[in-house]
Design an enzyme around this catalytic site. Structure first.
Site, mmCIF file in Angstrom:
data_model
loop_
_atom_site.group_PDB
_atom_site.id
_atom_site.type_symbol
_atom_site.label_atom_id
_atom_site.label_comp_id
_atom_site.label_asym_id
_atom_site.label_seq_id
_atom_site.Cartn_x
_atom_site.Cartn_y
_atom_site.Cartn_z
ATOM 1 N N SER A 36 12.863 8.690 4.971
ATOM 2 C CA SER A 36 11.778 8.887 4.028
ATOM 3 C C SER A 36 12.070 10.102 3.163
ATOM 4 O O SER A 36 12.791 11.017 3.573
ATOM 5 C CB SER A 36 10.475 9.111 4.795
ATOM 6 O OG SER A 36 9.488 9.677 3.969
ATOM 7 N N ASP B 149 5.223 2.546 1.961
ATOM 8 C CA ASP B 149 6.143 2.874 3.047
ATOM 9 C C ASP B 149 5.439 3.577 4.198
ATOM 10 O O ASP B 149 5.832 3.436 5.359
ATOM 11 C CB ASP B 149 7.288 3.747 2.524
ATOM 12 C CG ASP B 149 8.369 2.921 1.855
ATOM 13 O OD1 ASP B 149 8.033 1.865 1.288
ATOM 14 O OD2 ASP B 149 9.545 3.317 1.896
#
Length: 553
Positions: free
Chosen positions: A467, A78
């Site tokens: 996140s 990510d």
């Protein structure tokens, strides 16, 4: 055994011939066939150390009396995919991973699986596959990275010292030399990012669910202990096959509640809401979104973990790890079976002591409520999620002026260009599972807010997600999403937005009649991506309140 389908009988002569073509001796043909699903890649630090763990798992399988086969699963970082087109692909890989594990295990009639994983979407994808297949499985997470070290013992962390450092540099808070030090020291080696971000939270929850061995969720990637856990997991999977202990017997409603409580106690990533909902769906466990909020109100936060707090995964591991959190939660935890053969309370009781400077007792919590809250209101009638453990006290209630952006990129440009000011509520929409597509993480905008010093004067709301490294007043997972005609699509620049986390409320201060009028003239935008995997994904994915799962319809 399932593998008898391809190894036994006259009709399986061709199948045995093909297996022997791999080098399989006849003497091994009747042993349990164990698939090792490995997500090794040398492209990302969280997975670069897996070759060593593969060897230890393989040794364990053969010591236990099984025969192992490796097969590959993709891994997306990510962090590397953040802030550009690549982030559209991150969440959808969760579904690909589940489908790929299912496909290989079913096509080759494997008796059991060791699922070697680490980073954000790989672990939930593996768990979804385990629950769907319901054959004996055990998970090995490759472990967290050590914190980076600098002058005078300073510790560096990936998110706070890269993403947030960019904004600090832009604001003139740090110079070229310090920015370079951040870049060099933030990621010192193999492992998942050092704080309680999504990968490490999911590793902890996997252990809490009972699907990995004790200490697996926190043991560092570089440690000898991680290799011993890998070996023991390979050995244990053969026992699980012989005893027919399957994931659905472990991942019960009570086990999911334990996982949620541990998540709340540690202040884990808000992405875990999406993932636990999706895993529970595959396991046939009813787990409404509201469950997270019900448990949050009665589960205090017991640790202050990076990025919002001071402690790193290495600190949590030596403080007691998952067993330490279970021990501190005491009677709030259900006594559930685990793949280890011990129950959760037996594992907690086996721990002699807990470092209470890291994992606080219930009598002295970090915060009175758990780290995640679920909000409702006319912006989010089906829910929204906030990591309240990362929100300052003064921003728990906030009223501001809407500044709307129809993509993350436009919002990011406005922030870095000085357009966003104190008192604003940044609205980022059409970034949900369908609208993105792929429900991109908004780490760059949230890190920019913190780095620019706006974390206590600007809120951010989105139908995208955040996140595990996000901190600040950031509300995500807004459902229904804008692309599905959710009310977030009808907010206009200048509207007043009221956030009240203690009251679990998120509202735009306009009348129902005005919202209805805006809905009537709303036209759904054209899909951003019209071909390939993402176009197919957008057609079958649901909104965040159901875990952004894909459906057959």
């Amino acid at each position: 055994m399932r593998s008898d389908t391809i190894t036994q009988g006259l009709e399986r002569t061709p199948h045995r011939a093909l297996l022997k073509g791999t080098g399989l001796p006849q003497s091994e043909m009747g042993k349990p066939f164990i698939g090792i699903a490995t997500s090794f890649t040398d492209l990302i630090p969280g997975h670069v150390g897996m070759r060593d763990l593969e060897r230890f798992i393989e040794k364990g399988v053969h010591t236990g009396g099984g025969y192992s086969f490796f097969f590959g699963i993709p891994g997306v970082c990510d962090g590397i995919s953040m802030g550009h087109k690549g982030m559209h692909y991150s969440l959808p890989t969760r579904e690909l991973i589940a489908d790929m594990v299912e496909s290989v295990a079913e096509a080759h009639r494997l008796d059991g699986l060791v699922l070697l994983t680490n980073c954000d979407k790989i672990t939930p994808g593996m768990l979804m596959a385990a629950a769907r297949l319901d054959i004996p499985c055990i998970v090995v997470t490759a472990g967290p990275m050590m914190s980076g070290r600098g002058d005078a013992g300073r510790k560096y962390s990936f998110v706070t010292d890269t993403f947030e450092a960019m904004a600090r540099y832009k604001a003139g808070v740090i110079d070229d030399a310090e920015l370079a030090r951040c870049e060099e020291n933030a990621c010192p080696g193999m492992g998942s990012c050092q704080g309680l971000f999504t990968a490490n939270t999911m590793a902890i929850l996997t252990e809490t669910l009972g699907m990995s061995l004790p200490r697996c969720g926190t043991a560092l990637a570089v440690s000898a202990l991680k290799r011993r856990i890998a070996f023991a997991s390979g050995e244990r999977i053969v026992d699980l096959v012989r005893q027919n202990i399957t994931p659905r017997s472990i991942m019960t409603r009570e086990a999911f509640e334990n996982a949620i409580r541990v998540d709340l106690a540690l202040g884990g990533s808000s992405n875990t809401v999406l993932h636990l909902l999706a895993i529970a769906h595959e396991a046939g466990v009813e787990l409404p979104l509201e469950t997270f909020d019900i448990l949050a109100k009665e589960t205090p936060q017991l640790a202050s973990m990076n990025p919002a707090g001071e402690h790193f995964m290495e600190d949590l591991d030596v403080a007691g790890g998952v067993a330490g959190v279970l021990k501190q939660l005491g009677d709030k935890i259900h006594d559930c079976p685990t793949l280890m053969g011990l129950s959760t309370k037996e594992i907690a009781a086996s721990l002699k002591g807990v470092d209470e400077e890291v994992i606080h007792p219930l009598s002295n919590p970090v915060k009175k409520e758990g780290g995640i809250a679920v909000l409702f209101g006319n912006i989010c009638p089906k829910g929204a999620v906030v990591k309240q453990s990362g929100v300052s006290d003064q921003m728990m209630k906030f009223t501001g002026t809407a500044r709307c952006f129809d993509s993350e990129d436009k919002a990011m440009a406005a922030m870095m260009g000085g357009v966003v000011k104190g008192g604003d509520v940044v609205v980022i929409r059409y970034e949900g599972p369908k609208g993105g597509p792929g429900m991109r993480e908004m780490l760059a905008p949230t890190a920019a807010l913190m780095g620019l010093g706006l974390g206590d004067s600007v809120a951010l709301i989105t139908d995208g997600r955040f996140s595990g490294g996000t901190r600040g007043p950031c509300i995500g997972h807004i459902a229904p999403e804008a692309a599905a005609g959710g009310p977030i699509a009808f907010i206009e620049d200048g509207d007043t937005i009221e956030l009240d986390i203690p009251a679990r409320s998120l509202k735009v201060m306009v009348s129902d009649e005005v919202l209805a009028e805006r809905r009537a003239r709303w036209v759904a935008p054209e899909p951003k991506i019209k071909k390939g995997w993402l176009a197919r994904y957008a057609k079958v994915v649901t909104s965040a309140h159901t875990g952004a799962i894909t459906t057959a319809e």
